[in-house]
Design a protein around this motif. Structure first.
Motif, PDB file in Angstrom:
ATOM      1  N   LEU A 282     -33.144  33.120  22.704  1.00  0.00           N
ATOM      2  CA  LEU A 282     -33.883  33.067  23.971  1.00  0.00           C
ATOM      3  C   LEU A 282     -34.031  31.629  24.462  1.00  0.00           C
ATOM      4  O   LEU A 282     -34.067  31.377  25.660  1.00  0.00           O
ATOM      5  CB  LEU A 282     -35.283  33.684  23.810  1.00  0.00           C
ATOM      6  N   TYR A 283     -34.136  30.699  23.508  1.00  0.00           N
ATOM      7  CA  TYR A 283     -34.244  29.285  23.894  1.00  0.00           C
ATOM      8  C   TYR A 283     -33.008  28.874  24.696  1.00  0.00           C
ATOM      9  O   TYR A 283     -33.119  28.255  25.757  1.00  0.00           O
ATOM     10  CB  TYR A 283     -34.415  28.386  22.664  1.00  0.00           C
ATOM     11  N   GLU A 284     -31.830  29.245  24.189  1.00  0.00           N
ATOM     12  CA  GLU A 284     -30.591  28.894  24.899  1.00  0.00           C
ATOM     13  C   GLU A 284     -30.510  29.614  26.238  1.00  0.00           C
ATOM     14  O   GLU A 284     -30.143  29.020  27.255  1.00  0.00           O
ATOM     15  CB  GLU A 284     -29.353  29.236  24.062  1.00  0.00           C
ATOM     16  N   ALA A 285     -30.869  30.910  26.235  1.00  0.00           N
ATOM     17  CA  ALA A 285     -30.703  31.719  27.445  1.00  0.00           C
ATOM     18  C   ALA A 285     -31.731  31.373  28.516  1.00  0.00           C
ATOM     19  O   ALA A 285     -31.396  31.256  29.698  1.00  0.00           O
ATOM     20  CB  ALA A 285     -30.787  33.199  27.088  1.00  0.00           C
ATOM     21  N   GLU A 286     -32.988  31.198  28.124  1.00  0.00           N
ATOM     22  CA  GLU A 286     -34.081  31.055  29.110  1.00  0.00           C
ATOM     23  C   GLU A 286     -34.523  29.601  29.296  1.00  0.00           C
ATOM     24  O   GLU A 286     -34.884  29.206  30.403  1.00  0.00           O
ATOM     25  CB  GLU A 286     -35.311  31.867  28.653  1.00  0.00           C
ATOM     26  N   THR A 287     -34.544  28.832  28.202  1.00  0.00           N
ATOM     27  CA  THR A 287     -35.135  27.496  28.294  1.00  0.00           C
ATOM     28  C   THR A 287     -34.103  26.421  28.604  1.00  0.00           C
ATOM     29  O   THR A 287     -34.417  25.455  29.311  1.00  0.00           O
ATOM     30  CB  THR A 287     -35.928  27.168  27.009  1.00  0.00           C
ATOM     31  N   ARG A 288     -32.859  26.598  28.140  1.00  0.00           N
ATOM     32  CA  ARG A 288     -31.810  25.613  28.466  1.00  0.00           C
ATOM     33  C   ARG A 288     -31.710  25.406  29.981  1.00  0.00           C
ATOM     34  O   ARG A 288     -31.653  24.250  30.440  1.00  0.00           O
ATOM     35  CB  ARG A 288     -30.470  26.060  27.853  1.00  0.00           C
ATOM     36  N   PRO A 289     -31.734  26.463  30.791  1.00  0.00           N
ATOM     37  CA  PRO A 289     -31.694  26.253  32.255  1.00  0.00           C
ATOM     38  C   PRO A 289     -32.887  25.442  32.785  1.00  0.00           C
ATOM     39  O   PRO A 289     -32.760  24.762  33.799  1.00  0.00           O
ATOM     40  CB  PRO A 289     -31.723  27.676  32.824  1.00  0.00           C
ATOM     41  N   VAL A 290     -34.023  25.515  32.082  1.00  0.00           N
ATOM     42  CA  VAL A 290     -35.188  24.724  32.510  1.00  0.00           C
ATOM     43  C   VAL A 290     -34.921  23.239  32.263  1.00  0.00           C
ATOM     44  O   VAL A 290     -35.249  22.379  33.091  1.00  0.00           O
ATOM     45  CB  VAL A 290     -36.475  25.156  31.767  1.00  0.00           C
ATOM     46  N   LEU A 291     -34.273  22.942  31.116  1.00  0.00           N
ATOM     47  CA  LEU A 291     -33.898  21.556  30.816  1.00  0.00           C
ATOM     48  C   LEU A 291     -32.913  21.049  31.867  1.00  0.00           C
ATOM     49  O   LEU A 291     -33.057  19.931  32.371  1.00  0.00           O
ATOM     50  CB  LEU A 291     -33.244  21.483  29.433  1.00  0.00           C
ATOM     51  N   ASP A 292     -31.944  21.886  32.212  1.00  0.00           N
ATOM     52  CA  ASP A 292     -30.962  21.498  33.235  1.00  0.00           C
ATOM     53  C   ASP A 292     -31.659  21.240  34.573  1.00  0.00           C
ATOM     54  O   ASP A 292     -31.293  20.332  35.314  1.00  0.00           O
ATOM     55  CB  ASP A 292     -29.911  22.608  33.416  1.00  0.00           C
ATOM     56  N   TRP A 293     -32.678  22.043  34.829  1.00  0.00           N
ATOM     57  CA  TRP A 293     -33.448  21.952  36.082  1.00  0.00           C
ATOM     58  C   TRP A 293     -34.149  20.581  36.185  1.00  0.00           C
ATOM     59  O   TRP A 293     -34.069  19.901  37.206  1.00  0.00           O
ATOM     60  CB  TRP A 293     -34.467  23.095  36.050  1.00  0.00           C
ATOM     61  N   PHE A 294     -34.785  20.167  35.086  1.00  0.00           N
ATOM     62  CA  PHE A 294     -35.439  18.849  35.084  1.00  0.00           C
ATOM     63  C   PHE A 294     -34.399  17.724  35.097  1.00  0.00           C
ATOM     64  O   PHE A 294     -34.586  16.689  35.730  1.00  0.00           O
ATOM     65  CB  PHE A 294     -36.369  18.702  33.872  1.00  0.00           C
TER      66      PHE A 294
END
Ligand code: ADP
Length: 189
Positions: free
Chosen positions: A146-158
């Motif tokens: 879930l970290y890769e699927a949901e949170t990685r895009p948040v890192l990309d966003w910042f």
């Protein structure tokens, strides 16, 4: 009086965020806000929300955005946070949560967004050794997925907004603390 500092720290499960947040609290006088700790407290207190959250957490799934956004919104509104700032740990974990956070704070109010980077094999080994309630083999695999699927895009966003700093999370604890303090100082400059 110094201006309150507002930090967000990312990192895979088992990256050592909890340990390092204690150091950031000492160094910058901020308040540590861990959504995982807040949820575990609610579970212990046996609140209605806690009871619902427990099943979700034990399965390694994410609590709904609505619930967690509400909890964080309420927490960030408290006087200690307004006076001392914070280091946010475990939130935002989805892009919906990131949007909610920015709406709560206003983008310019976040001083540093840090990614404490530790490779997958290393965090898996650390979590297996840690043995928290939700650290079953399936739970660990599910949370990392879930970290890769949901949170990685948040890192990309910042990152796309030029706000993300990556810090190497491998090495001696004190060394990593120094790197983090350096990264925050650079972001503040
Ligand atoms: P970990 O980093 O090992 O997942 P945490 O203590 O950060 O541990 O979180 C534990 C659990 O609490 C998560 O697996 C999830 O179920 C829930 N949780 C914590 N923060 C959030 C969040 N921002 N959004 C949704 N669920 C969350």
């Amino acid at each position: 009086m110094t201006k309150p500092i507002r930090l967000v720290i990312f990192g895979r499960q088992g990256a050592g965020k909890g340990t390092q947040c204690v150091k950031l609290v000492e160094e910058f006088g901020v308040v540590h806000i861990s959504t995982g700790d807040m949820l575990r407290s609610a579970v212990e207190e046996g609140t209605e929300m806690g009871l619902k959250a427990k099943a979700v957490m034990d399965a390694g799934n994410l609590v709904s955005d609505d619930i967690i956004n509400g909890i964080v919104r309420e927490r960030l509104d408290k006087d200690d946070i307004k006076a001392s700032g914070f280091v946010l740990d475990g939130y935002p974990r989805t892009t919906t949560q990131a949007e909610a956070l920015v709406q709560i704070l206003g983008r310019d109010e976040i001083h540093a967004v840090i990614d404490l980077e530790v490779p997958l094999e290393e965090v898996t080994a650390r979590m297996k050794a840690r043995g928290r309630d939700d650290d079953t083999d399936e739970g660990i695999a599910r949370r990392l997925e879930l970290y890769e699927a949901e949170t990685r895009p948040v890192l990309d966003w910042f990152d796309a907004r030029g706000m993300l700093v990556t810090v190497n999370g491998l090495g001696a604890e004190a060394e990593i603390t120094d790197r983090l303090i350096g990264a925050v100082a650079t972001s503040l400059a």
